[in-house]
Design a protein around this motif. Structure first.
Motif, PDB file in Angstrom:
ATOM      1  N   GLU A  98       0.837  -1.187   0.000  1.00 32.14           N
ATOM      2  CA  GLU A  98       0.000   0.000   0.000  1.00 32.14           C
ATOM      3  C   GLU A  98       0.876   1.243   0.000  1.00 32.14           C
ATOM      4  N   GLY A  99       0.667   2.099  -0.973  1.00 30.40           N
ATOM      5  CA  GLY A  99       1.519   3.267  -1.144  1.00 30.40           C
ATOM      6  C   GLY A  99       1.530   4.196   0.050  1.00 30.40           C
ATOM      7  N   GLU A 100       0.370   4.423   0.670  1.00 24.76           N
ATOM      8  CA  GLU A 100       0.312   5.346   1.801  1.00 24.76           C
ATOM      9  C   GLU A 100       1.159   4.852   2.964  1.00 24.76           C
ATOM     10  N   VAL A 101       1.144   3.546   3.188  1.00 23.88           N
ATOM     11  CA  VAL A 101       1.930   2.977   4.284  1.00 23.88           C
ATOM     12  C   VAL A 101       3.424   3.147   4.006  1.00 23.88           C
ATOM     13  N   ALA A 102       3.821   2.766   2.801  1.00 23.06           N
ATOM     14  CA  ALA A 102       5.236   2.888   2.446  1.00 23.06           C
ATOM     15  C   ALA A 102       5.677   4.349   2.471  1.00 23.06           C
ATOM     16  N   TYR A 103       4.808   5.251   2.006  1.00 20.02           N
ATOM     17  CA  TYR A 103       5.132   6.674   2.005  1.00 20.02           C
ATOM     18  C   TYR A 103       5.361   7.186   3.431  1.00 20.02           C
ATOM     19  N   PHE A 104       4.451   6.818   4.342  1.00 19.06           N
ATOM     20  CA  PHE A 104       4.584   7.279   5.721  1.00 19.06           C
ATOM     21  C   PHE A 104       5.877   6.747   6.337  1.00 19.06           C
ATOM     22  N   ALA A 105       6.155   5.480   6.074  1.00 18.81           N
ATOM     23  CA  ALA A 105       7.369   4.874   6.620  1.00 18.81           C
ATOM     24  C   ALA A 105       8.615   5.589   6.095  1.00 18.81           C
ATOM     25  N   LEU A 106       8.628   5.884   4.800  1.00 14.50           N
ATOM     26  CA  LEU A 106       9.783   6.551   4.197  1.00 14.50           C
ATOM     27  C   LEU A 106       9.951   7.959   4.765  1.00 14.50           C
ATOM     28  N   ALA A 107       8.820   8.674   4.886  1.00 16.20           N
ATOM     29  CA  ALA A 107       8.887  10.050   5.377  1.00 16.20           C
ATOM     30  C   ALA A 107       9.393  10.089   6.821  1.00 16.20           C
ATOM     31  N   HIS A 108       8.954   9.130   7.632  1.00 17.01           N
ATOM     32  CA  HIS A 108       9.384   9.159   9.035  1.00 17.01           C
ATOM     33  C   HIS A 108      10.763   8.539   9.242  1.00 17.01           C
ATOM     34  N   LEU A 109      11.161   7.695   8.334  1.00 14.65           N
ATOM     35  CA  LEU A 109      12.549   7.221   8.386  1.00 14.65           C
ATOM     36  C   LEU A 109      13.499   8.390   8.167  1.00 14.65           C
ATOM     37  N   LYS A 110      13.110   9.281   7.307  1.00 14.35           N
ATOM     38  CA  LYS A 110      13.944  10.463   7.040  1.00 14.35           C
ATOM     39  C   LYS A 110      14.132  11.275   8.325  1.00 14.35           C
TER      40      LYS A 110
END
Length: 829
Positions: A538-550
């Protein structure tokens, strides 16, 4: 009997003279016979009459008159027989003769003639009995009453007795203090069906013998409830006892179906609460649609048992009538619809009218729920008021609805007025109804951020003792998601394990909520969970994970993860990755510009252009670079950049580039621009000597979506180049209805593996499930490229179809294929 005082002529001679042609002789003989004193005269006249069926009517008529005048009682049987003849004149003469013999026997013969089919005969009999016998006819009239009270004679006798006021005499005879006199006259009363006799029977009932009581009950059963009710009312008003109740139950309440309204009126008027309840409660089981409003008044009875049973009866009536309204075979639907509409309007009017007393409004509200249960939309105008004033009762009503209907109703209210959510929360305090809290949790995502924050804060502050565990396993993903948020705010025991488990939930919104809450808890394990979430489908999940990993890793360490997403099919993730890479690259670009080779510079420029639109000017300039690699990179970069007319002109000019790779990249970029005005220029590229350029040209033209392009593309279905032919098929499939399947079959049957691979690729691009049967055989093909393409195509269209093949594919000798299968396994499962 006439006694002789004078001598007359021989009666036999006189009888013969009655037949004389001379009227005067006949008249004289007639008069002498009427007053003849000879003892033999009666015998002779009687003998003559007895031969009535043998003599002339003209002789018989005077003889009948003579017999009557002489009051010959011996002639009564003969006169009775004459009444059976068909001759009207004989009947009339016989009736007059019978009236002239004023005995009970003659009266017994006369009375049946009251039912004669001949109106004059009937009227003559009626008049003579009334005038001659008068009230002395009572005995004969009673004796003649037929058992069948529908017989014409019954009605004639009743009419005559009423004219003679004989019924008052019957009642007078019966109304005697002596039981034996009453009992004697009882048989006379029972011959008649008269409501005015009912009180006589009821009065006699208490002192009558067992057999007489049974007889009285049998008699009164023939009377309607409406006829009986006035007299029972009088008795109930005087004094009520079990015997009277049982008699009324047997005679009146059993007739409820024929006189429901009248019986309910009677029952409601009984002052004794015990007996009123004893009567009304059983009647409530038989309330029909026509008694709705009468039964509605029972809801205000002071006896709780009556109110409860009346309410249950009306609720059941509303439900059953609603069902009948939806039964097309019910012949009474129009009438029922009218009645149902009247009920509903009455109840809703009671709710709207503020002048209606509160107790009646409360009762109307309870019954209103029965209507709203059939038509849920009815409750919308009143739901807030109901919740504010009667939360438990209102929620108890809607909780029987389907969960989604409950939620939709409350969601609509919350959207119209967000404060309703807080009201709902306030009212729900100290309520352990799991379904209510399930709704409240599901409402949370529907609130505006501000309202949601306040609502969540109130929810947590006031309900810390609520058990959250059942909702974490709820079948509704939104409820699970809100429950996770609630658990995180409460910091329940085992929260980390809960969030890690939830990050693998089947529902993407739950997984997203889990990692959101995890990021708010500052667990050391957060980074590991976020890295795993980068692979979430799911794109939203991966997006959130990537943004918060940053945020956790910082710009220096996030770059490797960002690089994984620069070609992501999810726009949001790709754009984020590109922007972040651009930021990083822009900084390094400025710092290390002189140390970067052209390829790295252009890659960085591509990312930077996402945030700096002016950067495209440099890329356009690079199309004119002497370095073909730079020109190629510029063409590829422009594929992902919006360009203006100057950029399009630059790309068209670049189609004369000596490098076939540059030309192929440029034509692909032109296709991405999807500008229909470029079709003429694109057509000219079909003459390019390089097959890759021609293939990309086909793809570019098909991307324009112009149906005219079909005619341009059709010839390329037979192109010898596999890439050109495959692109032509894909392009045509997207534009118009052309049967391209034979071309695909031909390509798949080709001995050239490249031709087969292109066909499989084209099926994936077309995304038609019906074409997969062509692909399955290639899963076991010896050629690695064909197996790889087959797996990719099937996973793109229906990944679950790969499941039966996964065990073997995981053992494939090709490392490339095994990696692909591994990456697809999560998606398939």
């Amino acid at each position: 009997m006439m006694w002789p005082f004078n001598n007359h002529r021989d009666p036999e001679i006189l009888i013969k003279e009655l037949e004389n042609p001379d009227p005067s002789i006949r008249e004289k003989a007639f008069k002498e016979l009427k007053t003849h004193t000879d003892p033999e005269a009666d015998r002779i006249v009687l003998a003559a009459i007895e031969a009535y069926d043998q003599i002339n009517v003209d002789l018989l008529l005077p003889l009948i008159d003579i017999a009557g005048s002489r009051q010959l009682e011996e002639a009564l049987p003969v006169l009775k027989n004459i009444l059976k003849t068909s001759d009207i004149s004989l009947k009339e003469s016989a009736i007059q003769a019978l009236a002239a013999i004023p005995t009970q026997e003659s009266l017994d013969i006369l009375v049946p003639m009251l039912a004669s089919d001949d109106p004059p005969i009937k009227q003559m009999t009626y008049n003579l009995i009334s005038e001659v016998f008068g009230r002395d006819s009572l005995g004969a009239l009673i004796r003649a009453v037929p058992a069948d009270k529908k017989h014409p004679l019954y009605f004639e006798i009743v009419a005559l007795m009423e004219d003679l006021d004989l019924f008052s005499k019957l009642k007078e005879n019966f109304d005697h203090p002596d039981y034996r006199v009453k009992d004697f006259n009882f048989e006379n009363l029972v011959k008649f069906h008269r409501p005015d006799f009912i009180p006589l029977f009821l009065d006699f009932y208490n002192q009558a013998s067992k057999s007489r009581k049974d007889q009285i009950i049998d008699i009164l059963e023939d009377y309607s409830a409406v006829e009986l009710l006035p007299y029972f009312k009088q008795l109930f008003n005087k004094s009520i006892n079990d015997s009277l109740y049982q008699l009324a139950d047997h005679l009146i309440f059993s007739k409820f179906s024929t006189a429901g309204e009248e019986i309910l009126d009677f029952a409601m008027g009984i002052s004794d609460n015990r007996y009123r309840s004893k009567i009304v409660v059983p009647l409530c089981r038989h309330i029909d649609p026509f008694l709705f409003f009468k039964a509605y008044e029972l809801l205000f009875d002071p006896v709780s048992d009556i109110k409860t049973n009346a309410f249950n009866a009306l609720s059941a009536l509303i439900s059953s009538t609603w069902q009948r309204l939806h039964d097309k075979n019910d012949p009474n639907r129009p009438a029922l619809l009218k009645l149902y509409d009247q009920w509903e309007k009455h109840i809703t009017s009671q709710l709207r009218d503020k002048d209606v007393p509160e107790d009646r409004r409360k009762t109307a509200r309870r019954l209103f729920f029965s209507f709203a249960n059939n038509k849920h939309s009815l409750i919308k105008p009143y739901i807030r008021e109901f919740f504010e004033n009667n939360f438990q009762e209102t929620y108890f009503f809607i909780k029987d609805w389907k969960f989604e209907e409950q939620f939709s109703l409350l969601l609509e209210l919350v959207k119209a007025d967000p404060s309703f959510a807080t009201l709902l929360l306030n009212l729900a305090q100290n309520n352990n109804e799991e379904s209510l809290w399930r709704i409240i949790l599901k409402l949370m995502p529907a609130l505006d951020p501000e309202d949601k924050q306040a609502f969540r804060r109130n929810l947590i502050n006031r309900n810390r003792s609520m058990s959250i565990e059942p909702f974490l396993k709820d079948s509704d993903s939104i409820v699970r998601s809100s429950a996770i948020e609630f658990a995180a705010e409460l910091k329940i025991n085992g929260l980390l394990d809960l969030l890690k488990k939830a990050s693998k939930d089947p529902a993407p919104e739950v997984r997203l909520k889990a990692i959101e809450c995890l990021c708010g808890q500052n667990y050391p394990q957060t980074k590991t969970v976020l890295v795993e979430a980068l692979s979430d489908p799911e794109g939203e999940v991966a997006y959130f994970a990537l943004a918060h990993l940053k945020e956790i890793l910082g710009s220096a360490k996030i770059a490797p993860y960002l690089a994984r997403f620069i070609n992501s099919p999810v726009d949001k993730i790709r754009d984020f990755a590109l922007v972040e890479i651009a930021e990083i690259t822009k900084k390094r670009y400025k710092e290390n510009f002189n140390n970067l080779n052209p390829e790295v510079r252009k890659l960085a420029a591509k990312v930077i252009q996402k945030i700096d639109q002016n950067f495209s000017d440099q890329i356009i300039q690079d199309l004119s670079s002497l370095d073909p690699q730079v020109r190629l990179q510029a063409a590829r970069l422009l594929e992902n950049i919006q360009v203006d007319s100057r950029g399009k002109d630059a790309l068209l000019a670049a189609m004369k580039d000596p490098s076939k790779l540059v030309r192929a990249a440029v034509v692909k970029t032109l296709g991405v621009l999807a500008d229909a005005n470029l079709i003429k220029q694109l057509i000219s590229f079909f003459n390019d000597p390089d097959p890759r350029v021609r293939a990309n040209t086909i793809e570019a033209i098909s991307s324009l979506g112009d149906r005219q392009a079909i005619q341009i593309l059709l010839p390329f279905l037979e192109d010898s180049n596999n890439r050109i032919r495959a692109n032509a098929i894909v392009g045509i499939s997207r534009i118009g209805q052309v049967n391209y399947v034979p071309v695909l079959q031909k390509m798949l049957a080709d001995k050239n593996a490249n031709m087969q691979a292109s066909a499989i690729w084209a099926i994936g691009e077309i995304n038609n499930e019906n074409l997969l049967n062509f692909v399955f055989p290639f899963l076991n093909h010896r050629d690695e490229m064909l197996r790889f393409n087959a797996i990719r195509t099937i996973s793109r269209i229906r990944p679950e179809f790969l499941q039966p093949y996964l065990p073997n594919l995981r053992k494939d000798p090709s490392n490339k294929i095994r990696k692909l299968v591994t990456s697809l396994s999560y998606k398939v499962l």
